[in-house]
Design a protein around this motif. Structure first.
Motif, mmCIF file in Angstrom:
data_model
loop_
_atom_site.group_PDB
_atom_site.id
_atom_site.type_symbol
_atom_site.label_atom_id
_atom_site.label_comp_id
_atom_site.label_asym_id
_atom_site.label_seq_id
_atom_site.Cartn_x
_atom_site.Cartn_y
_atom_site.Cartn_z
ATOM 1 N N VAL A 1 0.842 -1.193 0.000
ATOM 2 C CA VAL A 1 0.000 0.000 0.000
ATOM 3 C C VAL A 1 0.881 1.249 0.000
ATOM 4 O O VAL A 1 2.088 1.178 0.243
ATOM 5 C CB VAL A 1 -0.931 0.021 1.228
ATOM 6 C CG1 VAL A 1 -1.881 -1.154 1.190
ATOM 7 C CG2 VAL A 1 -0.126 0.038 2.525
ATOM 8 N N SER A 2 0.279 2.393 -0.251
ATOM 9 C CA SER A 2 0.991 3.670 -0.227
ATOM 10 C C SER A 2 1.532 3.956 1.167
ATOM 11 O O SER A 2 1.006 3.472 2.167
ATOM 12 C CB SER A 2 0.050 4.798 -0.657
ATOM 13 O OG SER A 2 0.659 6.055 -0.461
ATOM 14 N N PHE A 3 2.555 4.772 1.237
ATOM 15 C CA PHE A 3 3.134 5.115 2.546
ATOM 16 C C PHE A 3 2.299 6.170 3.272
ATOM 17 O O PHE A 3 2.568 6.476 4.433
ATOM 18 C CB PHE A 3 4.580 5.596 2.384
ATOM 19 C CG PHE A 3 4.744 6.899 1.653
ATOM 20 C CD1 PHE A 3 4.923 8.087 2.331
ATOM 21 C CD2 PHE A 3 4.725 6.943 0.264
ATOM 22 C CE1 PHE A 3 5.090 9.280 1.661
ATOM 23 C CE2 PHE A 3 4.890 8.132 -0.425
ATOM 24 C CZ PHE A 3 5.081 9.309 0.278
ATOM 25 N N VAL A 4 1.274 6.725 2.601
ATOM 26 C CA VAL A 4 0.361 7.669 3.246
ATOM 27 C C VAL A 4 -1.067 7.172 3.028
ATOM 28 O O VAL A 4 -1.522 7.047 1.895
ATOM 29 C CB VAL A 4 0.488 9.096 2.668
ATOM 30 C CG1 VAL A 4 -0.441 10.047 3.420
ATOM 31 C CG2 VAL A 4 1.914 9.587 2.748
ATOM 32 N N ALA A 5 -1.777 6.867 4.121
ATOM 33 C CA ALA A 5 -3.155 6.387 4.013
ATOM 34 C C ALA A 5 -4.084 7.529 3.628
ATOM 35 O O ALA A 5 -3.871 8.676 4.020
ATOM 36 C CB ALA A 5 -3.604 5.767 5.332
ATOM 37 N N ASP A 6 -5.120 7.209 2.847
ATOM 38 C CA ASP A 6 -6.060 8.254 2.431
ATOM 39 C C ASP A 6 -7.509 7.904 2.744
ATOM 40 O O ASP A 6 -8.421 8.628 2.366
ATOM 41 C CB ASP A 6 -5.923 8.543 0.934
ATOM 42 C CG ASP A 6 -5.953 7.284 0.084
ATOM 43 O OD1 ASP A 6 -6.694 6.347 0.438
ATOM 44 O OD2 ASP A 6 -5.231 7.229 -0.930
ATOM 45 N N ARG A 7 -7.745 6.815 3.443
ATOM 46 C CA ARG A 7 -9.111 6.437 3.803
ATOM 47 C C ARG A 7 -9.183 6.119 5.293
ATOM 48 O O ARG A 7 -8.224 5.637 5.887
ATOM 49 C CB ARG A 7 -9.587 5.225 3.000
ATOM 50 C CG ARG A 7 -9.788 5.531 1.519
ATOM 51 C CD ARG A 7 -10.322 4.324 0.759
ATOM 52 N NE ARG A 7 -10.433 4.629 -0.646
ATOM 53 C CZ ARG A 7 -11.496 5.194 -1.213
ATOM 54 N NH1 ARG A 7 -12.542 5.485 -0.459
ATOM 55 N NH2 ARG A 7 -11.540 5.459 -2.496
ATOM 56 N N ILE A 8 -10.357 6.390 5.873
ATOM 57 C CA ILE A 8 -10.586 6.058 7.273
ATOM 58 C C ILE A 8 -11.011 4.608 7.399
ATOM 59 O O ILE A 8 -10.544 3.865 8.257
ATOM 60 C CB ILE A 8 -11.647 6.986 7.883
ATOM 61 C CG1 ILE A 8 -11.116 8.423 7.910
ATOM 62 C CG2 ILE A 8 -12.028 6.536 9.288
ATOM 63 C CD1 ILE A 8 -12.115 9.441 8.400
ATOM 64 N N GLU A 9 -11.926 4.196 6.545
ATOM 65 C CA GLU A 9 -12.385 2.809 6.554
ATOM 66 C C GLU A 9 -12.819 2.425 5.153
ATOM 67 O O GLU A 9 -13.129 3.286 4.323
ATOM 68 C CB GLU A 9 -13.544 2.616 7.534
ATOM 69 C CG GLU A 9 -14.787 3.400 7.185
ATOM 70 C CD GLU A 9 -15.905 3.228 8.183
ATOM 71 O OE1 GLU A 9 -17.078 3.272 7.774
ATOM 72 O OE2 GLU A 9 -15.606 3.039 9.388
ATOM 73 N N GLU A 10 -12.832 1.147 4.870
ATOM 74 C CA GLU A 10 -13.211 0.655 3.552
ATOM 75 C C GLU A 10 -14.703 0.406 3.494
ATOM 76 O O GLU A 10 -15.298 -0.112 4.438
ATOM 77 C CB GLU A 10 -12.457 -0.653 3.251
ATOM 78 C CG GLU A 10 -12.633 -1.145 1.829
ATOM 79 C CD GLU A 10 -12.051 -0.193 0.797
ATOM 80 O OE1 GLU A 10 -12.853 0.437 0.083
ATOM 81 O OE2 GLU A 10 -10.820 -0.075 0.716
#
Length: 340
Positions: free
Chosen positions: A83-92
């Motif tokens: 995955v990316s090193f910066v998360a962009d979602r709170i939950e799926e």
């Protein structure tokens, strides 16, 4: 496409506000009757929602096509992709993910994902955008169609942020959290503005919201996909005290809160904080009334915090009050002796 041209294509997009209505396309495939009624009542609301979703989907396709133009599409094992090193979602959104899996199973993967060689792990890749497509391919046990580009961290977050900003399903608070994570990693505001296609004022408000609302409260609420920046900013202002934070944590642990969906949870917290901050009404002390057997006078007594009031009414009120005033000295002496 060279790295220079790639970055130019990413940063030349117009900066806009977040979660505000988009301009509708001038073209329309609706019938004349539908056109006349598209802005009326429930039909108009549904039509506008469909138009906005379609425009968002088209914007994503156009952005990805522009970024991946001329690139070679390869097939990769999803197990090699991180995955990316910066998360962009709170939950799926699991329901939406299952729909994606079903669509890929039936029609195949329509558009490739973008990955970069992993900066720290040889023979592996890092997702720039297309996380759910990678996850769907992994669930289906098949290869994922991907484009590999040599991007540095700055180019990575700009591409990831702009692709996600074009999507209809990324909420204001998810974009705000993404902005805060980028700032925490030392990225300049200009990079965050480019990544999210917003202006400086919007970025400032986004980050201020994440500073006022702790991560645990945001996680408890969830993405609130139908709630824009105004609602979140309103709640953030209310949480600028320790007492409000304590109250908020009590609210998010309640069964009433947990039984709601994400948008309703945000509304519940907003309303609950209003009730907590409302000034409490002072209870009015009840007056006690005394009457002698002849009923010619009534004495109402009311006790305050540091006072005691007598109110005399009826026929004998004035003469009895005059007598009391003239005998206060002896009455007080009698009181002292009774309590000595």
């Amino acid at each position: 496409m060279s790295r220079k041209n790639l970055l130019l294509s990413l940063t030349e997009r117009k900066l806009t506000a977040v979660n505000l209505p988009t301009e509708q396309s001038a073209e329309s495939t609706l019938t004349p009757a539908m056109e006349r009624n598209r802005n009326r009542g429930a039909f108009g609301a549904i039509t506008r929602s469909i138009d906005e979703l379609a425009e968002k989907a088209q914007a994503v396709k156009e952005f990805e096509a522009k970024l991946l133009e001329g690139a070679t599409v390869v097939e990769l094992d999803p197990e090699q992709i991180d995955v990316s090193f910066v998360a962009d979602r709170i939950e799926e959104d699991e329901a939406a993910f299952e729909e994606l899996v079903a669509a890929i199973r039936e029609r195949g993967q329509d558009s490739p994902v973008l990955v970069r060689p992993h900066p720290e792990r040889p023979d592996r890749y890092m997702t720039v955008f297309g996380h759910r497509r990678v996850r769907a391919a992994r669930a289906l046990g098949r290869k994922v169609r991907a484009v590999i580009k040599l991007l540095d961290d700055r180019e990575h977050v700009i591409a990831q942020g702009q692709e996600n900003s074009a999507r209809a399903d990324l909420s204001f608070i998810e974009k705000a959290m993404f902005a805060a994570r980028l700032e925490a990693r030392g990225y300049e505001r200009e990079v965050i503005m480019s990544a999210l296609s917003v202006d400086k004022t919007v970025v400032s408000k986004m980050i201020s919201v994440t500073k006022d609302i702790p991560d645990d409260i945001v996680s408890a609420i969830g993405p609130a996909r139908n709630s824009g920046r105004d609602k979140w900013y309103k709640v953030a202002i209310k949480l600028r005290s320790d007492e409000a934070l304590e109250k908020a944590r009590g609210l998010i642990g309640s069964l009433d809160f947990l039984s709601l969906d994400s948008d309703a949870r945000l509304e519940f917290l907003d309303t609950g904080l209003d009730k907590a901050s409302a000034p409490k009404r002072k209870e009015t002390a009840k007056a006690l009334v005394w009457r002698p057997s002849d009923g010619k006078v009534a004495v109402a007594t009311k006790a305050g915090r540091a006072s005691y009031t007598l109110e005399l009414t009826d026929k004998e009120a004035k003469p009895f009050g005059t007598w009391l005033a003239g005998n206060l000295e002896s009455l007080y002496e009698a009181f002292r002796k009774a309590n000595s």
